[in-house]
Design an enzyme around this catalytic site. Sequence first.
Site: not given
Lengths: 567, 567
Positions: A130, A179, A205, A226-229
């Site tokens: 990434k 992001l 992301s 961080i939240g599903g990326s």
Amino acid sequence: MADTWKALAAEKKNRQKEAIPQQWLIDAPGDEVLDVTGVPEACGLLSELEVEITNTGVGVLLERLARGVWSSVAVTTAFYKRAIVAQQVTNCLTEIFVDQALARAAELDEHLKSTGKIVGPMHGLPISLKDQISMKGLETTMGYTSWIGKYAERNAVLVDILLRAGAVPFVRTNIPQTLMWGETLNHIFGRTVNPFNRALTSGGSSGGEGALIALKGSPLGVGSDIGGSIRIPSGFCGLYGLRPSYGRVPYAGAANSMEGQDSIHSVLGPMSASVSGVRVFMQAVAAGAPWRYDPLAVRQKWDERAYGLEEHGGGGRMCFGIMWDDGVVVPHPPITRGLEITRKALVAAGHEVIDWQPLKHAEIEVAVAGIWNAGCGQDFRNATAATGEPIISSMLPSAPEGVPAEEDHPGSSAWELWQLQRQKRDLRQAYLDHWEKTKSDTHTGRPVDAIIAPIAPYAAPPHGMNRYTAYTSVWNGLDYPAMTFPVSSVDPAIDSTRPAHSFLGKHDESNYKLYDPKTFENAPVGLQLVGRTLEEEAVIGMTEVVDAAIKKFLGAEGTLPDLKPRM
Amino acid sequence: MADTWKALAAEKKNRQKEAIPQQWLIDAPGDEVLDVTGVPEACGLLSELEVEITNTGVGVLLERLARGVWSSVAVTTAFYKRAIVAQQVTNCLTEIFVDQALARAAELDEHLKSTGKIVGPMHGLPISLKDQISMKGLETTMGYTSWIGKYAERNAVLVDILLRAGAVPFVRTNIPQTLMWGETLNHIFGRTVNPFNRALTSGGSSGGEGALIALKGSPLGVGSDIGGSIRIPSGFCGLYGLRPSYGRVPYAGAANSMEGQDSIHSVLGPMSASVSGVRVFMQAVAAGAPWRYDPLAVRQKWDERAYGLEEHGGGGRMCFGIMWDDGVVVPHPPITRGLEITRKALVAAGHEVIDWQPLKHAEIEVAVAGIWNAGCGQDFRNATAATGEPIISSMLPSAPEGVPAEEDHPGSSAWELWQLQRQKRDLRQAYLDHWEKTKSDTHTGRPVDAIIAPIAPYAAPPHGMNRYTAYTSVWNGLDYPAMTFPVSSVDPAIDSTRPAHSFLGKHDESNYKLYDPKTFENAPVGLQLVGRTLEEEAVIGMTEVVDAAIKKFLGAEGTLPDLKPRM
């Protein structure tokens, strides 16, 4: 000012194009072609051997590289060509550095030839990263025009560990501005699309990784979550992806947004089309003793007994909790079908399956969002101010350019942030107690071994429509490791619209209305297996059990997921 | 309003007095008697056997309890009586609950008698708890008048684990208002003093534990440490105390100040007059699988190989780095003498000793203080507002009552806090790299195995004078585990004032001027051994090596530290 950022973006994008070897350009299909998954093998750029190499799973690839059956140069070239094809049909890459990667591969080949020994457990394997995962000498723009020209002075700690393990970093991949979106779009590199249906998002992301790996343009990639990326693009693109617990994979030296936010951390983790890729990555990283190089890395070696499910009945009869919905938004028919397939497959394999009762998911989402919003506005303004680049306020294709971020997130005081963090801690306590209490609901003598849950209430949605990410962010808030696995794909013939149910709320109602089988056609259907904090080995081991059960149940074969089986 | 809090405090203090069995009151010495360490054995309250029991180290106590040589009722009674003597000469207790503790001890005795089996690894052992560690049915005031009458509805997770391990919680101990002082004074319970010299502080914030355990009124206690609060009283009172890494000991359910502050965490840890006490505690806690009950507890079992110093040459020749000063404040002569004793003892035992170069300690202190100050003012105001209790602005005996905390700590925004946290992360990275680089300075093939450092630039100072806590807080900022050990005590005959040196700054100058051998007479001299994050087992193992080397070098004997040897 407005011209500054546009000119900068155009110049960088042009340099990216020039980094592509001309002979690797293909006659790409027009935008009206939605499913481009067949392009890499049909376009004629890859030789028969290169097609074979790129269709091989990570475990077998490593074995052949170690024996010298395939050289690293041959393997890296094959994946690079396929990655460049992927770029031309999904726009998934950022940094392209062919010569550097092939030189590295040649060194590894020479080492193996002259010493007879591999450098490490990932000897010769190409790996995609990434964009934020910095490599010495390359730019790290993160899609911000103001960061163009920021050449990294050193590798991220993870890159050094992968290099010592023998890997060949070979491309970097696209991300959204800030992001903090579940899709992939920024002002430099533009939008990444889903190779199964280009009218749909590849997720985010880590959406560049998702599209790239789905097209087998990389055998193994590294995303961040961080939240599903990691899990959203893995789910939307039919991949295995692991969101490890905080601290398990070193983050030091990688770029990030909201640096210094110490409560709900972004974590790095693997994404792969082969289930072995996730395990290989986690083993190699742990073997690299990241705690010697990253002060935030947990001192925890790979635990083979945990991977052997020592604390889960030794891999014998386990009890899984299936979460049909999160109490806020009911998933679309294809997702429910994926859960049902998994349930039947596990029962057929001799496991116990019970319903998982979600606990306070809406409250967890409020705490998570509040913590990020406490300071993110200032962070985003700082990153964009130098060039006047607008902050992207919506991922919709027709969205107006940036709205003032100040209005969105005025920020809060440190003390207010502490109160949110305290609430989050209390919610984590409640969830832990809730999980422990399931011991009385199972017949294993243990609490539920793992939760099986949707990744989102939908398969990959149209661009701009991935607006409900609480199915993934809840586990970030709780710091539970979660691994995705593919189950099926959307088939309009069987995934009909259901009659409206009694809606749980406005999110649920709008989600219901979003569904239309034709719109989502061919989108992969994936799920996630969720374990306990710092239990990565067991999560991988259990996902392998679930994956094998599904494949057996559906009668599928082979190491790479075949998304076609239906039921 | 002013009367409210005073009346509340008086009523609570009176209830505390009434909880003491009248027959345990002694004819306490007057304030002019400074050294009260001889009182427990001289006062006549304890029988000969009770003196023997309370002078026995934790390892031997547990062995005798397990064999039924001594009953838990006998052991608990002995320590309780000695604790009540300690209370009368140092004011070290908060909650006193004799009947409840003895009933628990009797249950354990009955269990052993009827089953022939111990309940767990701490069977029958009395354990003291810092006031914040809640027990069901008891008040948790933390020294705030506004918290009087807050009866805990459940035990802290640690208490449950200790109970399952067979321990007997028997007293709770004094703390400073706000918990954020290195001394022990609050408006309810007053001030705790140092039993070696009552004109000196016992340290803080776990200063009640320090005084109690130094008088052998408890074999093992639990303190908390966010900036030195276990190690300062351990050092000032001649004890072994461990500040574990964050997450190693469960904190859930304990009261705290600044809850939700997620960056530099308070941690719980053991304090004991016997070196075995620390190990026994950490083993028992890990065996209790705290991660099943506290979402913030790290999933890490006790690692016997790490305790055997597997990664430190198997306990053979090691290399220790001695930090003579932190680059900001030069320690007083007794502390330097303690370092010199330790250096000679380690060399005599065959180990390598080099100088440790402190890196950016002043910058770390600025980041640490900034993070706390971001929101602590509001926290303290909230805790005191209900009763109008003044916030204590100085621990000096003659200090005026509270100054407005708003002026001290106006607080900062969440985004500003993130910047401080980012700085802290970067400093942790720099320190880790600095430590790894010492590999080239040693002859072991490894970086320095551990750092040996002062706990403070002085032995226990007069009340109100413990004003420089960066010798401990630096390791909190870095999240390094650190264990204290006693070395000697201040002897005016040999610890003469040194000629003034070239001062490192104003803190150094004022610290130099603070020293006068007579003032510090008889104060214990302790040091701390500092290891790497989550390396508790090795830190304990190495401290045992250092402790044995010092004892051998000084010719001391016995399981409990004898503070008298000099050199």
